[in-house]
Design a protein around this motif. Sequence first.
Motif, PDB file in Angstrom:
ATOM      1  N   GLU A 183      21.191 -18.159 -45.706  1.00 38.06           N
ATOM      2  CA  GLU A 183      20.726 -17.252 -46.777  1.00 38.06           C
ATOM      3  C   GLU A 183      19.240 -17.734 -46.970  1.00 38.06           C
ATOM      4  OE1 GLU A 183      21.311 -16.185 -51.413  1.00 38.06           O
ATOM      5  OE2 GLU A 183      23.061 -16.783 -50.471  1.00 38.06           O
ATOM      6  N   GLN A 184      19.147 -18.983 -47.282  1.00 39.36           N
ATOM      7  CA  GLN A 184      17.929 -19.720 -47.470  1.00 39.36           C
ATOM      8  C   GLN A 184      16.974 -19.529 -46.249  1.00 39.36           C
ATOM      9  OE1 GLN A 184      19.018 -23.871 -48.342  1.00 39.36           O
ATOM     10  NE2 GLN A 184      19.262 -23.491 -50.587  1.00 39.36           N
ATOM     11  N   ALA A 185      17.535 -19.750 -45.090  1.00 38.13           N
ATOM     12  CA  ALA A 185      16.388 -19.555 -44.003  1.00 38.13           C
ATOM     13  C   ALA A 185      16.140 -17.993 -43.776  1.00 38.13           C
ATOM     14  CB  ALA A 185      17.503 -19.771 -42.562  1.00 38.13           C
TER      15      ALA A 185
ATOM     16  N   ARG B 277       3.423 -24.622 -39.753  1.00 36.89           N
ATOM     17  CA  ARG B 277       4.588 -24.494 -40.392  1.00 36.89           C
ATOM     18  C   ARG B 277       5.581 -24.352 -39.456  1.00 36.89           C
ATOM     19  NH1 ARG B 277       4.029 -24.605 -45.276  1.00 36.89           N
ATOM     20  NH2 ARG B 277       5.450 -23.698 -46.901  1.00 36.89           N
ATOM     21  N   VAL B 278       6.781 -25.227 -39.864  1.00 34.12           N
ATOM     22  CA  VAL B 278       7.855 -25.143 -39.066  1.00 34.12           C
ATOM     23  C   VAL B 278       9.205 -25.148 -40.230  1.00 34.12           C
ATOM     24  CG1 VAL B 278       9.605 -26.681 -37.676  1.00 34.12           C
ATOM     25  CG2 VAL B 278       6.925 -26.767 -37.439  1.00 34.12           C
ATOM     26  N   LEU B 279      10.160 -24.475 -39.591  1.00 34.92           N
ATOM     27  CA  LEU B 279      11.476 -23.963 -40.586  1.00 34.92           C
ATOM     28  C   LEU B 279      12.449 -24.995 -39.863  1.00 34.92           C
ATOM     29  CD1 LEU B 279      12.867 -22.827 -42.751  1.00 34.92           C
ATOM     30  CD2 LEU B 279      13.446 -21.067 -41.053  1.00 34.92           C
TER      31      LEU B 279
ATOM     32  N   GLY C   9       3.146 -28.651 -42.110  1.00 36.22           N
ATOM     33  CA  GLY C   9       4.016 -28.297 -42.909  1.00 36.22           C
ATOM     34  C   GLY C   9       5.344 -27.798 -42.717  1.00 36.22           C
ATOM     35  N   ILE C  10       6.346 -28.526 -43.200  1.00 38.67           N
ATOM     36  CA  ILE C  10       7.770 -28.307 -42.826  1.00 38.67           C
ATOM     37  C   ILE C  10       8.592 -27.877 -44.027  1.00 38.67           C
ATOM     38  CG2 ILE C  10       9.797 -29.681 -42.018  1.00 38.67           C
ATOM     39  CD1 ILE C  10       7.416 -31.799 -41.032  1.00 38.67           C
ATOM     40  N   ASP C  11       9.422 -26.746 -43.796  1.00 36.68           N
ATOM     41  CA  ASP C  11      10.336 -26.276 -44.793  1.00 36.68           C
ATOM     42  C   ASP C  11      11.790 -26.433 -44.312  1.00 36.68           C
ATOM     43  OD1 ASP C  11       8.334 -25.505 -46.505  1.00 36.68           O
ATOM     44  OD2 ASP C  11       8.412 -23.171 -45.743  1.00 36.68           O
ATOM     45  N   ILE C  12      12.545 -27.251 -45.143  1.00 37.00           N
ATOM     46  CA  ILE C  12      13.703 -27.589 -44.828  1.00 37.00           C
ATOM     47  C   ILE C  12      14.958 -26.755 -45.720  1.00 37.00           C
ATOM     48  CG2 ILE C  12      15.921 -29.217 -44.830  1.00 37.00           C
ATOM     49  CD1 ILE C  12      13.618 -31.470 -44.591  1.00 37.00           C
ATOM     50  N   VAL C  13      15.777 -26.143 -45.136  1.00 34.60           N
ATOM     51  CA  VAL C  13      16.730 -25.309 -45.626  1.00 34.60           C
ATOM     52  C   VAL C  13      18.010 -25.374 -45.245  1.00 34.60           C
ATOM     53  CG1 VAL C  13      15.127 -23.130 -46.220  1.00 34.60           C
ATOM     54  CG2 VAL C  13      16.446 -23.234 -44.071  1.00 34.60           C
TER      55      VAL C  13
ATOM     56  N   VAL D  11      12.945 -24.985 -51.792  1.00 33.99           N
ATOM     57  CA  VAL D  11      13.592 -25.510 -50.655  1.00 33.99           C
ATOM     58  C   VAL D  11      13.719 -26.964 -50.575  1.00 33.99           C
ATOM     59  CG1 VAL D  11      12.716 -23.393 -49.222  1.00 33.99           C
ATOM     60  CG2 VAL D  11      11.305 -25.294 -49.562  1.00 33.99           C
ATOM     61  N   TYR D  12      14.550 -27.567 -49.528  1.00 37.12           N
ATOM     62  CA  TYR D  12      14.743 -28.823 -49.478  1.00 37.12           C
ATOM     63  C   TYR D  12      13.753 -29.697 -49.306  1.00 37.12           C
ATOM     64  CZ  TYR D  12      20.125 -28.730 -48.673  1.00 37.12           C
ATOM     65  OH  TYR D  12      21.243 -28.441 -48.724  1.00 37.12           O
ATOM     66  N   SER D  13      12.706 -29.361 -48.577  1.00 42.13           N
ATOM     67  CA  SER D  13      11.471 -30.276 -48.490  1.00 42.13           C
ATOM     68  C   SER D  13      10.773 -30.323 -49.733  1.00 42.13           C
ATOM     69  CB  SER D  13      10.532 -29.369 -47.291  1.00 42.13           C
ATOM     70  OG  SER D  13      10.248 -28.328 -47.706  1.00 42.13           O
ATOM     71  N   GLU D  14      10.579 -29.409 -50.600  1.00 35.64           N
ATOM     72  CA  GLU D  14       9.987 -29.818 -51.767  1.00 35.64           C
ATOM     73  C   GLU D  14      10.754 -30.594 -52.651  1.00 35.64           C
ATOM     74  OE1 GLU D  14       9.691 -25.639 -53.527  1.00 35.64           O
ATOM     75  OE2 GLU D  14       8.194 -25.287 -52.263  1.00 35.64           O
ATOM     76  N   MET D  15      12.099 -30.514 -52.696  1.00 34.44           N
ATOM     77  CA  MET D  15      12.956 -31.568 -53.508  1.00 34.44           C
ATOM     78  C   MET D  15      12.722 -32.844 -52.649  1.00 34.44           C
ATOM     79  SD  MET D  15      16.451 -29.265 -54.331  1.00 34.44           S
ATOM     80  CE  MET D  15      16.868 -29.142 -52.660  1.00 34.44           C
ATOM     81  N   VAL D  16      12.925 -33.108 -51.477  1.00 32.36           N
ATOM     82  CA  VAL D  16      12.682 -34.213 -50.861  1.00 32.36           C
ATOM     83  C   VAL D  16      11.447 -34.771 -50.979  1.00 32.36           C
ATOM     84  CG1 VAL D  16      12.540 -35.186 -48.440  1.00 32.36           C
ATOM     85  CG2 VAL D  16      14.382 -33.590 -48.831  1.00 32.36           C
ATOM     86  N   ALA D  17      10.249 -34.185 -51.188  1.00 36.24           N
ATOM     87  CA  ALA D  17       9.017 -34.574 -51.402  1.00 36.24           C
ATOM     88  C   ALA D  17       8.828 -35.268 -52.906  1.00 36.24           C
ATOM     89  CB  ALA D  17       7.799 -33.854 -51.530  1.00 36.24           C
TER      90      ALA D  17
END
Length: 161
Positions: A79-81, A46-48, A71-75, A2-8
């Motif tokens: 489809e990703q959501a 955890r937040v989406l 925890g924050i997951d960005i999509v 997800v975006y948040s892992e790439m952003v990190a």
Amino acid sequence: MVYSEMVAEFTDSVPCGAPGGNDVGETAGALRQASDEGHGIMSANRVLVLEDSLIIAMEAEDILRLSGVDGIDIVGSLEQARAAIAAESYDFALLDVNLGEGMSFGFARHLIDVGIPFGFVSGYSDIRDFPPDLQHIPLLVKPFDEKAMREFLQRLLPAAA
């Protein structure tokens, strides 16, 4: 991923070139530290964040971390959501209304069905253009700052904020 892992990965490794030698990684570290020091106002685990603009998503993530979200997951797509909520549990979600691929109203109804609180984020401030069954959902108008986000979170989750 997800975006948040790439952003990190990105924020911890790419210099921004800001005056004074600050880089994005230092800023992200400072935000994490501020949250750890109890400056936050909530304790969501955890937040989406469904947002097709990575810059806006990163701004929301920064403010959420300052507010105490762990925890924050960005999509960036519906489809990703859908995949994210199938794989993880979330305390709440922030939904960009107008995604490049369409509107998030159908996904919002799905969140209602599965019991995940959410709020809309949009550049449009007139909720009368929203479907009638979703006009009561809290709205955060873009562009937003930390104060607007905190007020929005208090409307979204009054007991937690």
